[in-house]
Scaffold this motif. Structure first.
Motif, PDB file in Angstrom:
ATOM      1  N   UNK A  61       0.830  -1.205   0.000  1.00  0.00           N
ATOM      2  CA  UNK A  61       0.000   0.000   0.000  1.00  0.00           C
ATOM      3  C   UNK A  61       0.861   1.250   0.000  1.00  0.00           C
ATOM      4  N   UNK A  62       1.910   1.240   0.807  1.00  0.00           N
ATOM      5  CA  UNK A  62       2.820   2.382   0.856  1.00  0.00           C
ATOM      6  C   UNK A  62       3.468   2.620  -0.499  1.00  0.00           C
ATOM      7  N   UNK A  63       3.917   1.563  -1.150  1.00  0.00           N
ATOM      8  CA  UNK A  63       4.537   1.692  -2.459  1.00  0.00           C
ATOM      9  C   UNK A  63       3.556   2.160  -3.524  1.00  0.00           C
ATOM     10  N   UNK A  64       2.345   1.637  -3.487  1.00  0.00           N
ATOM     11  CA  UNK A  64       1.344   2.015  -4.475  1.00  0.00           C
ATOM     12  C   UNK A  64       0.962   3.482  -4.340  1.00  0.00           C
ATOM     13  N   UNK A  65       0.623   3.909  -3.132  1.00  0.00           N
ATOM     14  CA  UNK A  65       0.222   5.305  -2.936  1.00  0.00           C
ATOM     15  C   UNK A  65       1.379   6.267  -3.194  1.00  0.00           C
ATOM     16  N   UNK A  94       3.254   9.519   6.546  1.00  0.00           N
ATOM     17  CA  UNK A  94       4.699   9.338   6.517  1.00  0.00           C
ATOM     18  C   UNK A  94       5.199   8.732   5.216  1.00  0.00           C
ATOM     19  N   UNK A  95       4.414   8.838   4.132  1.00  0.00           N
ATOM     20  CA  UNK A  95       4.787   8.291   2.834  1.00  0.00           C
ATOM     21  C   UNK A  95       5.580   9.342   2.067  1.00  0.00           C
ATOM     22  N   UNK A  96       6.871   9.091   1.873  1.00  0.00           N
ATOM     23  CA  UNK A  96       7.746  10.020   1.163  1.00  0.00           C
ATOM     24  C   UNK A  96       8.135   9.424  -0.187  1.00  0.00           C
ATOM     25  N   UNK A  97       8.160  10.259  -1.195  1.00  0.00           N
ATOM     26  CA  UNK A  97       8.498   9.807  -2.549  1.00  0.00           C
ATOM     27  C   UNK A  97       9.938   9.300  -2.613  1.00  0.00           C
ATOM     28  N   UNK A  98      10.804   9.842  -1.786  1.00  0.00           N
ATOM     29  CA  UNK A  98      12.216   9.429  -1.784  1.00  0.00           C
ATOM     30  C   UNK A  98      12.394   8.007  -1.244  1.00  0.00           C
ATOM     31  N   UNK A  99      11.381   7.466  -0.580  1.00  0.00           N
ATOM     32  CA  UNK A  99      11.484   6.127   0.008  1.00  0.00           C
ATOM     33  C   UNK A  99      11.173   5.001  -0.973  1.00  0.00           C
TER      34      UNK A  99
END
Length: 130
Positions: A61-65, A94-99
């Protein structure tokens, strides 16, 4: 005669109150002794946050969003205030594009770890030995 499976289940059920009592006694003695902060929030809702981090679905979910919305800077209205979509994801979840590279590595590691554990278990554990 009782089967060994039924005996094992009964033994586990019988031990649950004792384990609970031991945990309560341990917390009652240890927390004041080491000067931990004694709030119910820190003992019960918060302690199992590790479950989120070991769940493959949470990483998916974190990767998709993050991959779909993490680089969008359009403003949205959330909770009565205007924020950029990527800033909202960062501040709220806490979802960052850099992650994204870390998320990709973790998502690739999950099946490799599970397959390795399975292969080891099949190779080393044999319950049919006599």
């Amino acid at each position: 005669m009782y089967s060994s499976w039924a005996y094992s289940v009964a033994q586990v059920i019988i031990e649950i109150p004792y384990i609970f009592l031991e945990a309560v006694l341990f917390l009652t003695i240890t927390y004041p002794a080491v000067n931990f902060y004694g709030s119910a929030y820190k003992k019960f809702p918060k302690w199992w946050v590790w479950g989120y981090w070991i769940s493959p679905s949470s990483w998916s979910l974190k990767g998709l969003l993050t991959s779909q919305y993490g680089d969008i800077k359009e403003e949205i209205v959330a909770f009565g205030e205007k924020k950029a979509l990527n800033a909202f994801l960062d501040s709220q979840y806490g979802y960052k594009y850099q992650d994204l590279p870390i998320i990709a590595i973790v998502l690739l590691a999950f099946p490799l770890v599970f397959a390795s554990v399975f292969a080891y278990g099949i190779a080393k554990l044999n319950y049919q030995r006599r």
